[in-house]
Write an enzyme that holds these catalytic residues in place. Structure first.
Site, mmCIF file in Angstrom:
data_model
loop_
_atom_site.group_PDB
_atom_site.id
_atom_site.type_symbol
_atom_site.label_atom_id
_atom_site.label_comp_id
_atom_site.label_asym_id
_atom_site.label_seq_id
_atom_site.Cartn_x
_atom_site.Cartn_y
_atom_site.Cartn_z
ATOM 1 N N SER A 119 -32.232 -14.746 -19.263
ATOM 2 C CA SER A 119 -31.918 -15.986 -18.543
ATOM 3 C C SER A 119 -33.173 -16.785 -18.232
ATOM 4 O O SER A 119 -34.222 -16.227 -17.899
ATOM 5 C CB SER A 119 -31.198 -15.658 -17.234
ATOM 6 O OG SER A 119 -31.012 -16.818 -16.453
ATOM 7 N N TYR A 142 -30.469 -12.171 -8.905
ATOM 8 C CA TYR A 142 -29.995 -12.310 -10.282
ATOM 9 C C TYR A 142 -31.186 -12.462 -11.230
ATOM 10 O O TYR A 142 -31.298 -11.745 -12.241
ATOM 11 C CB TYR A 142 -29.068 -13.507 -10.409
ATOM 12 C CG TYR A 142 -28.818 -13.918 -11.845
ATOM 13 C CD1 TYR A 142 -28.032 -13.133 -12.686
ATOM 14 C CD2 TYR A 142 -29.385 -15.087 -12.369
ATOM 15 C CE1 TYR A 142 -27.819 -13.497 -14.000
ATOM 16 C CE2 TYR A 142 -29.170 -15.453 -13.684
ATOM 17 C CZ TYR A 142 -28.389 -14.656 -14.496
ATOM 18 O OH TYR A 142 -28.185 -15.016 -15.812
ATOM 19 N N LYS A 180 -15.075 -20.163 -14.428
ATOM 20 C CA LYS A 180 -16.335 -19.846 -13.757
ATOM 21 C C LYS A 180 -16.517 -20.523 -12.400
ATOM 22 O O LYS A 180 -17.477 -20.256 -11.689
ATOM 23 C CB LYS A 180 -17.516 -20.205 -14.678
ATOM 24 C CG LYS A 180 -17.565 -19.368 -15.947
ATOM 25 C CD LYS A 180 -18.811 -19.659 -16.766
ATOM 26 C CE LYS A 180 -20.065 -19.185 -16.052
ATOM 27 N NZ LYS A 180 -21.279 -19.374 -16.873
#
Length: 318
Positions: A119, A142, A180
């Protein structure tokens, strides 16, 4: 690579389901999907071909036992907990680090390819999104979980005897992300704002991010899987051309007006103050640097692809 069986983790999610569709388009149907049983996501794979479905919530031991029954040729590890609002590091690291480590060890033992989703969140608010430690600045658990696995991969990469490639996804948009909610792409969110509220809430800060179309992302993954000349390592997967939040809002409103769904764009964007609690963990700028040429050839013209996507959303919901 002979046609055996490909594992796609996160296969019912946004990128994973699009990847399965792309594999199916290439006549690859022997696929094992690993995900949870979220009914909204299952709609993404209604028309997909695959041979088994395994819940990741069973844990890596159970996953290992179930996939051991098959002759696996590759693992495409797309699944992750991407909810940046989660603060519990144990939850985040279990899914994003421990599960990733399991797939890495599995692929190394079997000498089969692992292609996995990293990411761009790893860069935080670095001015340079370059795959080097000095430019990496994770702002939440995250991002740290993704950073940790990338470090594990890079620290041992010279010893790998099979393909191991990580892709630092920038902001991906495209069909299949309706489930989402707040984690959907900004083009999708802005479409929702106008469609549901009649206007777009826009933070009163300058924010520029790199956007990439899911169709390009999935094609790149398939190219990497079947082309033998990709060097092991981690690659940025973005366009190299950031688009501001304000520009995205204008693109969205202009399309609504042009299609006569709104009479004027003057009152379709309302600026609001950014909440204080977001300031320390929000990415204000991303731009994929040092793009591999074979990636860059796909990901150009991202602004035009955003326009096409907004029109596609309108067509889909009319």
């Amino acid at each position: 690579m002979s046609e055996k069986i490909i594992v796609v983790t996160g296969g019912a999610g946004f990128v994973g389901s699009n990847l399965i569709k792309k594999l199916n388009e290439n006549s690859i149907t022997k696929i094992i999907v690993i995900d949870d049983y979220d009914e909204r996501k299952l709609k993404n794979i209604k028309d997909c071909s695959f041979i088994d479905y395994i819940s990741y919530k069973n844990g890596v031991k159970e996953i290992g036992e179930q996939i051991s029954k098959y002759d696996i040729s590759a693992v495409l590890h797309i699944g992750a907990n991407a909810d940046v609002l989660i603060r519990d590091a144990n939850i985040m690291f279990d899914l994003n680090y421990e599960h990733s480590k399991f797939y890495l060890n599995y692929c190394l033992e079997k000498k089969i390819p692992l292609i996995y989703a990293s990411s761009s969140a790893i860069y935080g608010n670095s001015n340079n999104c370059v795959i080097e430690n000095e430019f990496e600045d994770p702002h939440n658990v995250y991002a740290w979980s993704k950073w940790m696995f990338d470090k594990l991969v890079l620290n041992n990469i010279e010893n790998y005897h099979s393909k191991v490639i990580g892709l630092r996804f920038f902001n991906i948009f495209g069909m299949g992300e309706f489930h989402k909610d707040k984690n959907a792409s900004l083009p999708h969110r802005f479409y929702q704002f106008i469609n549901e509220n009649g206007f777009i809430d826009l933070f009163d800060r300058e924010i520029l991010r790199d956007y990439v179309w899911v169709e390009d992302v999935t094609q790149i993954i398939i190219d990497i899987l079947f082309q033998d000349d990709w060097k092991n390592g981690i690659y940025n997967l973005g366009s190299g051309t950031p688009i501001s939040h304000e520009s995205l809002a204008q693109i969205t409103t202009e399309i609504f007006v042009a299609r006569q769904l709104k009479s004027s764009g003057d009152d379709l964007i309302k600026k609001i103050a950014m909440p204080e609690n977001l300031l320390g963990s929000f990415q204000f700028f991303t731009k994929a640097e040092n793009l591999e040429p074979r990636i860059a050839k796909y990901t150009a013209n991202n602004k035009e692809k955003v326009k096409s996507y907004i029109n596609e959303l309108i067509d889909f919901h009319q």
